[in-house]
Every structure is written in structure tokens, then in C-alpha cells.
Enzyme design. Structure first.
Site, PDB file in Angstrom:
ATOM      1  N   ASP A  31     -23.452   2.104   7.589  1.00  0.00           N
ATOM      2  CA  ASP A  31     -22.509   2.883   6.780  1.00  0.00           C
ATOM      3  C   ASP A  31     -23.046   4.309   6.671  1.00  0.00           C
ATOM      4  OD1 ASP A  31     -20.292   1.783   4.352  1.00  0.00           O
ATOM      5  OD2 ASP A  31     -20.917   3.880   4.411  1.00  0.00           O
ATOM      6  N   SER A 124      -4.194  -3.000   9.611  1.00  0.00           N
ATOM      7  CA  SER A 124      -3.427  -2.830   8.373  1.00  0.00           C
ATOM      8  C   SER A 124      -1.968  -3.198   8.606  1.00  0.00           C
ATOM      9  CB  SER A 124      -3.520  -1.358   7.959  1.00  0.00           C
ATOM     10  OG  SER A 124      -2.559  -1.051   6.988  1.00  0.00           O
ATOM     11  N   TYR A 149      -2.687   7.674   9.637  1.00  0.00           N
ATOM     12  CA  TYR A 149      -3.568   6.538   9.329  1.00  0.00           C
ATOM     13  C   TYR A 149      -3.057   5.285  10.040  1.00  0.00           C
ATOM     14  CZ  TYR A 149      -5.318   2.457   6.863  1.00  0.00           C
ATOM     15  OH  TYR A 149      -5.858   1.220   6.588  1.00  0.00           O
ATOM     16  N   LYS A 153      -4.643   3.022  13.360  1.00  0.00           N
ATOM     17  CA  LYS A 153      -4.875   1.565  13.419  1.00  0.00           C
ATOM     18  C   LYS A 153      -4.141   0.976  14.616  1.00  0.00           C
ATOM     19  CE  LYS A 153      -7.458   1.080   9.817  1.00  0.00           C
ATOM     20  NZ  LYS A 153      -8.843   0.650   9.928  1.00  0.00           N
ATOM     21  N   ARG A 231       5.525  -5.367  -2.835  1.00  0.00           N
ATOM     22  CA  ARG A 231       4.420  -5.425  -1.877  1.00  0.00           C
ATOM     23  C   ARG A 231       3.721  -6.780  -1.977  1.00  0.00           C
ATOM     24  NH1 ARG A 231       6.799  -1.584  -0.850  1.00  0.00           N
ATOM     25  NH2 ARG A 231       6.126   0.556  -0.449  1.00  0.00           N
TER      26      ARG A 231
HETATM   27  P1  NAD Z   1     -13.742   2.114   1.972  1.00  0.00           P
HETATM   28  O1  NAD Z   1     -13.534   3.563   2.151  1.00  0.00           O
HETATM   29  O2  NAD Z   1     -14.109   1.617   0.632  1.00  0.00           O
HETATM   30  O3  NAD Z   1     -14.834   1.585   3.013  1.00  0.00           O
HETATM   31  C1  NAD Z   1     -15.040   2.187   4.264  1.00  0.00           C
HETATM   32  C2  NAD Z   1     -16.541   2.355   4.446  1.00  0.00           C
HETATM   33  O4  NAD Z   1     -16.791   2.906   5.730  1.00  0.00           O
HETATM   34  C3  NAD Z   1     -17.173   3.300   3.431  1.00  0.00           C
HETATM   35  O5  NAD Z   1     -18.315   2.685   2.893  1.00  0.00           O
HETATM   36  C4  NAD Z   1     -17.541   4.547   4.234  1.00  0.00           C
HETATM   37  O6  NAD Z   1     -18.695   5.189   3.724  1.00  0.00           O
HETATM   38  C5  NAD Z   1     -17.753   3.956   5.609  1.00  0.00           C
HETATM   39  N1  NAD Z   1     -17.475   4.844   6.757  1.00  0.00           N
HETATM   40  C6  NAD Z   1     -16.359   5.595   6.983  1.00  0.00           C
HETATM   41  N2  NAD Z   1     -16.459   6.204   8.182  1.00  0.00           N
HETATM   42  C7  NAD Z   1     -17.650   5.817   8.722  1.00  0.00           C
HETATM   43  C8  NAD Z   1     -18.312   6.096   9.941  1.00  0.00           C
HETATM   44  N3  NAD Z   1     -17.789   6.899  10.873  1.00  0.00           N
HETATM   45  N4  NAD Z   1     -19.524   5.521  10.159  1.00  0.00           N
HETATM   46  C9  NAD Z   1     -20.079   4.714   9.238  1.00  0.00           C
HETATM   47  N5  NAD Z   1     -19.496   4.407   8.073  1.00  0.00           N
HETATM   48  C10 NAD Z   1     -18.295   4.957   7.816  1.00  0.00           C
HETATM   49  O7  NAD Z   1     -12.427   1.373   2.502  1.00  0.00           O
HETATM   50  P2  NAD Z   1     -11.974  -0.139   2.344  1.00  0.00           P
HETATM   51  O8  NAD Z   1     -10.847  -0.204   1.394  1.00  0.00           O
HETATM   52  O9  NAD Z   1     -13.168  -0.995   2.143  1.00  0.00           O
HETATM   53  O10 NAD Z   1     -11.360  -0.393   3.791  1.00  0.00           O
HETATM   54  C11 NAD Z   1     -12.148  -0.922   4.842  1.00  0.00           C
HETATM   55  C12 NAD Z   1     -11.287  -0.976   6.102  1.00  0.00           C
HETATM   56  O11 NAD Z   1     -10.130  -1.765   5.868  1.00  0.00           O
HETATM   57  C13 NAD Z   1     -10.789   0.396   6.567  1.00  0.00           C
HETATM   58  O12 NAD Z   1     -10.837   0.425   7.983  1.00  0.00           O
HETATM   59  C14 NAD Z   1      -9.351   0.422   6.082  1.00  0.00           C
HETATM   60  O13 NAD Z   1      -8.540   1.241   6.873  1.00  0.00           O
HETATM   61  C15 NAD Z   1      -8.969  -1.043   6.230  1.00  0.00           C
HETATM   62  N6  NAD Z   1      -7.848  -1.406   5.346  1.00  0.00           N
HETATM   63  C16 NAD Z   1      -7.995  -1.266   3.986  1.00  0.00           C
HETATM   64  C17 NAD Z   1      -6.931  -1.602   3.141  1.00  0.00           C
HETATM   65  C18 NAD Z   1      -7.055  -1.494   1.650  1.00  0.00           C
HETATM   66  O14 NAD Z   1      -6.096  -1.839   0.943  1.00  0.00           O
HETATM   67  N7  NAD Z   1      -8.188  -1.069   1.103  1.00  0.00           N
HETATM   68  C19 NAD Z   1      -5.729  -2.057   3.688  1.00  0.00           C
HETATM   69  C20 NAD Z   1      -5.618  -2.169   5.081  1.00  0.00           C
HETATM   70  C21 NAD Z   1      -6.706  -1.861   5.898  1.00  0.00           C
HETATM   71  C1  UD1 Z   2      -0.371   2.096   1.098  1.00  0.00           C
HETATM   72  C2  UD1 Z   2      -0.233   2.562   2.503  1.00  0.00           C
HETATM   73  C3  UD1 Z   2      -0.644   1.456   3.456  1.00  0.00           C
HETATM   74  C4  UD1 Z   2      -2.060   0.993   3.146  1.00  0.00           C
HETATM   75  C5  UD1 Z   2      -2.141   0.574   1.682  1.00  0.00           C
HETATM   76  C6  UD1 Z   2      -3.567   0.279   1.324  1.00  0.00           C
HETATM   77  C7  UD1 Z   2       1.589   4.208   2.324  1.00  0.00           C
HETATM   78  C8  UD1 Z   2       2.959   4.582   2.788  1.00  0.00           C
HETATM   79  N1  UD1 Z   2       1.118   3.026   2.750  1.00  0.00           N
HETATM   80  O1  UD1 Z   2       0.530   1.048   0.909  1.00  0.00           O
HETATM   81  O2  UD1 Z   2      -0.584   1.929   4.775  1.00  0.00           O
HETATM   82  O3  UD1 Z   2      -2.416  -0.090   3.988  1.00  0.00           O
HETATM   83  O4  UD1 Z   2      -1.682   1.648   0.843  1.00  0.00           O
HETATM   84  O5  UD1 Z   2      -3.619  -0.305   0.075  1.00  0.00           O
HETATM   85  O6  UD1 Z   2       0.950   4.936   1.604  1.00  0.00           O
HETATM   86  N2  UD1 Z   2       3.665   3.144  -6.548  1.00  0.00           N
HETATM   87  C9  UD1 Z   2       4.144   3.668  -7.735  1.00  0.00           C
HETATM   88  N3  UD1 Z   2       3.373   4.584  -8.403  1.00  0.00           N
HETATM   89  C10 UD1 Z   2       2.147   4.983  -7.950  1.00  0.00           C
HETATM   90  C11 UD1 Z   2       1.658   4.447  -6.737  1.00  0.00           C
HETATM   91  C12 UD1 Z   2       2.438   3.539  -6.051  1.00  0.00           C
HETATM   92  O7  UD1 Z   2       5.242   3.329  -8.174  1.00  0.00           O
HETATM   93  O8  UD1 Z   2       1.494   5.824  -8.600  1.00  0.00           O
HETATM   94  C13 UD1 Z   2       4.450   2.113  -5.845  1.00  0.00           C
HETATM   95  C14 UD1 Z   2       4.813   2.456  -4.417  1.00  0.00           C
HETATM   96  O9  UD1 Z   2       6.048   3.114  -4.364  1.00  0.00           O
HETATM   97  C15 UD1 Z   2       4.873   1.046  -3.794  1.00  0.00           C
HETATM   98  C16 UD1 Z   2       3.810   0.250  -4.561  1.00  0.00           C
HETATM   99  O10 UD1 Z   2       3.644   0.956  -5.795  1.00  0.00           O
HETATM  100  O11 UD1 Z   2       6.125   0.460  -4.035  1.00  0.00           O
HETATM  101  C17 UD1 Z   2       2.482   0.144  -3.853  1.00  0.00           C
HETATM  102  O12 UD1 Z   2       2.043   1.448  -3.468  1.00  0.00           O
HETATM  103  P1  UD1 Z   2       0.556   1.729  -2.928  1.00  0.00           P
HETATM  104  O13 UD1 Z   2      -0.433   1.042  -3.789  1.00  0.00           O
HETATM  105  O14 UD1 Z   2       0.415   3.201  -2.745  1.00  0.00           O
HETATM  106  O15 UD1 Z   2       0.502   0.978  -1.537  1.00  0.00           O
HETATM  107  P2  UD1 Z   2       1.507   1.052  -0.286  1.00  0.00           P
HETATM  108  O16 UD1 Z   2       2.303   2.293  -0.302  1.00  0.00           O
HETATM  109  O17 UD1 Z   2       2.232  -0.249  -0.201  1.00  0.00           O
END
Ligand code: NAD
Ligand code: UD1
Length: 339
Positions: A31, A124, A149, A153, A231
Site C-alpha cells: 500500500d 465495481s 472511474y 474498471k 441501491r
Molecule cells: P480505499 O481508498 O479505502 O483503499 C484503497 C487502498 O489502495 C488505499 O489504502 C490506498 O492507500 C491504496 N492505493 C491506492 N493507489 C495505490 C497504488 N498505486 N499503490 C499502492 N497502494 C495504493 O478504497 P476501498 O473502498 O477499500 O476500495 C478498494 C477497491 O475496491 C478499489 O479498487 C475500489 O475501486 C473498489 N471498489 C470499492 C467500492 C466501495 O464501495 N468502497 C465499490 C466498488 C469497487
Molecule cells: C457510487 C458510484 C459507484 C461506486 C459507489 C461506491 C456514482 C454515480 N456511482 O454509487 O460507481 O461504485 O459509489 O460506493 O457516483 N444520495 C443522496 N444524498 C447524498 C449521497 C447520495 O441522496 O448525499 C443518494 C444517491 O442519489 C443514490 C444513493 O444515495 O441514490 C447512493 O449514493 P452513493 O452512496 O453516492 O452511491 P452510488 O451513487 O450508488
């Protein structure tokens, strides 16, 4: 079994590491701390009794990857590292493509060089873009993404698909996460969002702790039962179990595997706010505002393929997810900086 976990100090990675350690699997973390706090290592150690090995460095640095692969016998790589803020990706597309796409290419190159052929990629639901119908299955259309973003992916998914076409001895798993929320039930680890949160759950928790006055509900005239967006929210520990199921079932078998990791249930914004009120015992004020540009009415998964092939399904209820998010936030109001 040793598994390289890139981005292992982040929100999802830290929970996966806990699950792995509890299953006797050794995570080796790489990381660069761009969105993480090293305190996470101590917290993982508090929960599991084991402090994982951390390499501080960037996945785009081939030297560090080759060092890790020569110092450890790695069976599989879980590639989480990357940037994840949708809004920021629109403003800084090149930074997003550089980090998310180049890190995957560098990782694959290094794995090829060292003969490691098992990769699990954090994709994602964003790859589905605007769904034509819900629930989304793994066979639903992908690629019509709505932001850099999601496109990053999608590009990595395509790269990995081409890699598999050329080298079918690899085991490649694409995991499409839906909306990940919650925290480990110890409240020692959780999502440490910095700045004003863009996502719903971190925003609601900030309102509940009093940092912001009210939640802005983005739109109330969607064609959904209460008019707000729906969602598929999944508990981060369920998501972590999904990775264990992949490690145990397919990561050592050649093939390309694609799974949705969601619950298959859609929850509206107002239902989420109500669940938070119940969890926190506080009134959560909200205001209906215009819908957010690019938002869709409904996005939820069919998780049946993961159940049929991996025996995995989400266990936690919505109330559990919200309770754990709240406990984490209220016990760590400034995240890992609370210390
Ligand atoms: P996060 O930002 O908490 O974790 C990502 C980690 O990667 C961090 O610790 C950061 O320091 C590290 N990092 C970033 N770029 C790096 C690099 N080039 N080299 C080494 N380390 C690096 O995010 P998260 O929520 O834990 O998400 C993890 C993965 O899951 C991401 O790829 C994200 O796109 C994917 N994802 C997350 C969600 C979500 O809801 N959180 C949804 C769909 C997909
Ligand atoms: C977003 C990303 C998605 C990503 C995900 C990670 C977009 C378009 N999509 O999803 O690609 O994988 O986050 O968790 O950004 N909402 C409110 N008020 C707020 C925030 C959100 O009403 O302040 C609503 C949104 O309209 C939506 C729901 O809550 O209906 C969820 O939103 P959010 O948590 O931002 O996630 P996504 O948009 O679904």
C-alpha cells in the site's frame, strides 16, 4: 497460503485481511498510504492477534512487486489498490487512468515475470453503467460507463479478459462490488473518509455525529416506491467473505470467473435514513434537493451466481450494516486520527 493484497490498508482491504488471518491465510500488504493510515495494522493486530507484513510502496513500481514476489511464495493476488471517488475521476481523469489502469498492467507484468497466475480484481457495479433492467446479472451489458472511474474498471476487466484469452492457464476473478458499507463489529476498523463525503452512508453518519446539519436527499421523483434512489448495500465483512470464497474455490483453478458481490436487495435513501435513526437513536434531518447528475433510479444485483458457484451469500441485514457503520463512526469520530 500467502496472498498479496494491494491496497490492503484501505477500507475494504483491511476487512479482507482480518477475514484472511482468521482463516489462516497470510496477507502480504502492498500500500502506498495515499488513502490509508498505518494505524490500520495495529487495529488488525488487535482483532486477530497477528500484525500483517506491510510493504510501503506503489503498485506501479515494478521493483517493489518483484521484491515481494521473490521474498514470499505468493499463491494469489487480490488487487484492490486504486482511486475510487467518482466525482474526482471526472475532474482528474488522467490521474485515475494512470493509477487504476497502469497499476493493473504493472502488476500483471510482474506476476507474469515471476510465474504467478492467480489474480482477483476489485471491480465495481459501475461497469454496468446505466442498467437496462434490474437485477443486474453478470451477463448484463457492460461498458456504457458514465464516469472515468467506472471506465477505468471496465478497461481493467477488458485487459484481464484478453490476458485470459491469451493465457488460459491463469485464474482470473472479476468481483463487481455493489455499495459497500458497514464496519468490523469490533469498531476497530471501518471506512475513514476524508473531507466532505460524496457517498450516502458516510454523509448520514457525519450528520448523526453532528458535523453536518442535514442529509441532502438527491431527488424524490424517481419511479421507485418512495421516489428516492434504490441501491444494493452490502456489509464489508460479507464482501470480505466473498473473497475468501474465491480463494477457497477458484483461485487455484484456471479459468475466468465473474461475480456480483451484492445482497440482491434494493434499499432506498429514505429507508437508509430510517435505519440510521434506529441505529443511532438520533433524529436525522434531511432535505429533498435536485437529483444528482448521472444518478440512476435503481441499481441492485442478482447474487445467485456467486451462491451457485462459490456457496457464498451475504449474511448481514441492512440494520446490521447501519448499526456497524454507526458504531465505527461514533467510536472513531475522526477515523484513525482519533488517537
Ligand atoms: P480505499 O481508498 O479505502 O483503499 C484503497 C487502498 O489502495 C488505499 O489504502 C490506498 O492507500 C491504496 N492505493 C491506492 N493507489 C495505490 C497504488 N498505486 N499503490 C499502492 N497502494 C495504493 O478504497 P476501498 O473502498 O477499500 O476500495 C478498494 C477497491 O475496491 C478499489 O479498487 C475500489 O475501486 C473498489 N471498489 C470499492 C467500492 C466501495 O464501495 N468502497 C465499490 C466498488 C469497487
Ligand atoms: C457510487 C458510484 C459507484 C461506486 C459507489 C461506491 C456514482 C454515480 N456511482 O454509487 O460507481 O461504485 O459509489 O460506493 O457516483 N444520495 C443522496 N444524498 C447524498 C449521497 C447520495 O441522496 O448525499 C443518494 C444517491 O442519489 C443514490 C444513493 O444515495 O441514490 C447512493 O449514493 P452513493 O452512496 O453516492 O452511491 P452510488 O451513487 O450508488
Amino acid at each position: 497460503m500467502k496472498v498479496l493484497v494491494t491496497g490492503g490498508l484501505g477500507y475494504i482491504g483491511s476487512h479482507i485481511c482480518v477475514k484472511m488471518l482468521q482463516k489462516g491465510i497470510q496477507p502480504i500488504i502492498l500500500d502506498n498510504l495515499s488513502n490509508a493510515n498505518p494505524e490500520v495494522l495495529n487495529r488488525i493486530a488487535k482483532i486477530t492477534g497477528i500484525k500483517p507484513i506491510l510493504y510501503k510502496g506503489d503498485v506501479r513500481d515494478k521493483m517493489i512487486l518483484l521484491t515481494i514476489f521473490s521474498e514470499h511464495k505468493i499463491s494469489s493476488v487480490i488487487h484492490l489498490a486504486g482511486f475510487k471517488a467518482v466525482g474526482k475521476s471526472v475532474k482528474q481523469p488522467i490521474e485515475y487512468y494512470d493509477n487504476n489502469v497502469n497499476s493493473a498492467i504493472m502488476l500483471i507484468h510482474s506476476m507474469q515475470k515471476m510465474g504467478i497466475k492467480s489474480l482477483i480484481f476489485s471491480s465495481s457495479s459501475a461497469v454496468y453503467g446505466v442498467p437496462k433492467q434490474v437485477p443486474l446479472t453478470e451477463a448484463s451489458n457492460i461498458g456504457l460507463t458514465t464516469n472515468p472511474y467506472g471506465t477505468s474498471k471496465y478497461i481493467v476487466e477488458r485487459i484481464l479478459t484478453d490476458l485470459y484469452i491469451a493465457h488460459d492457464e491463469w485464474s482470473i476473478t472479476l468481483l463487481r462490488y455493489f455499495n459497500v458499507i458497514g464496519a468490523h463489529q469490533s469498531s476497530l476498523i471501518g471506512e475513514d473518509s476524508q473531507g466532505i463525503p460524496n457517498n450516502l452512508i458516510p454523509y448520514i453518519t457525519q450528520v448523526a455525529v453532528g458535523r453536518y446539519k442535514e442529509v441532502m436527499v438527491f431527488g424524490k421523483d424517481y419511479p421507485t416506491p418512495d421516489g428516492t434512489g434504490i441501491r444494493d448495500y452490502i456489509h464489508v465483512m460479507d464482501l470480505a467473505s466473498g473473497h475468501i470464497a474465491v480463494l477457497e474455490n477458484v483461485s487455484q483453478k484456471s479459468g475466468q470467473y465473474i461475480y456480483n458481490l451484492g445482497t440482491g436487495k434494493g434499499i432506498s435513501v429514505l429507508e437508509m435514513i430510517a435505519a440510521f435513526e434506529k441505529a443511532s437513536g438520533k433524529h436525522i434531518q434531511y432535505k429533498i434537493v435536485n437529483s444528482r447528475s448521472g444518478d440512476i433510479a435503481e441499481c441492485w444485483s442478482s447474487p445467485t451466481k456467486a451462491y451457485a458457484e462459490l456457496g457464498w451469500k451475504a449474511q448481514y441485514s441492512v440494520q446490521d450494516m447501519v448499526n456497524h457503520s454507526w458504531q465505527w463512526q461514533s467510536q472513531n469520530p475522526n477515523g484513525y486520527q482519533s488517537l
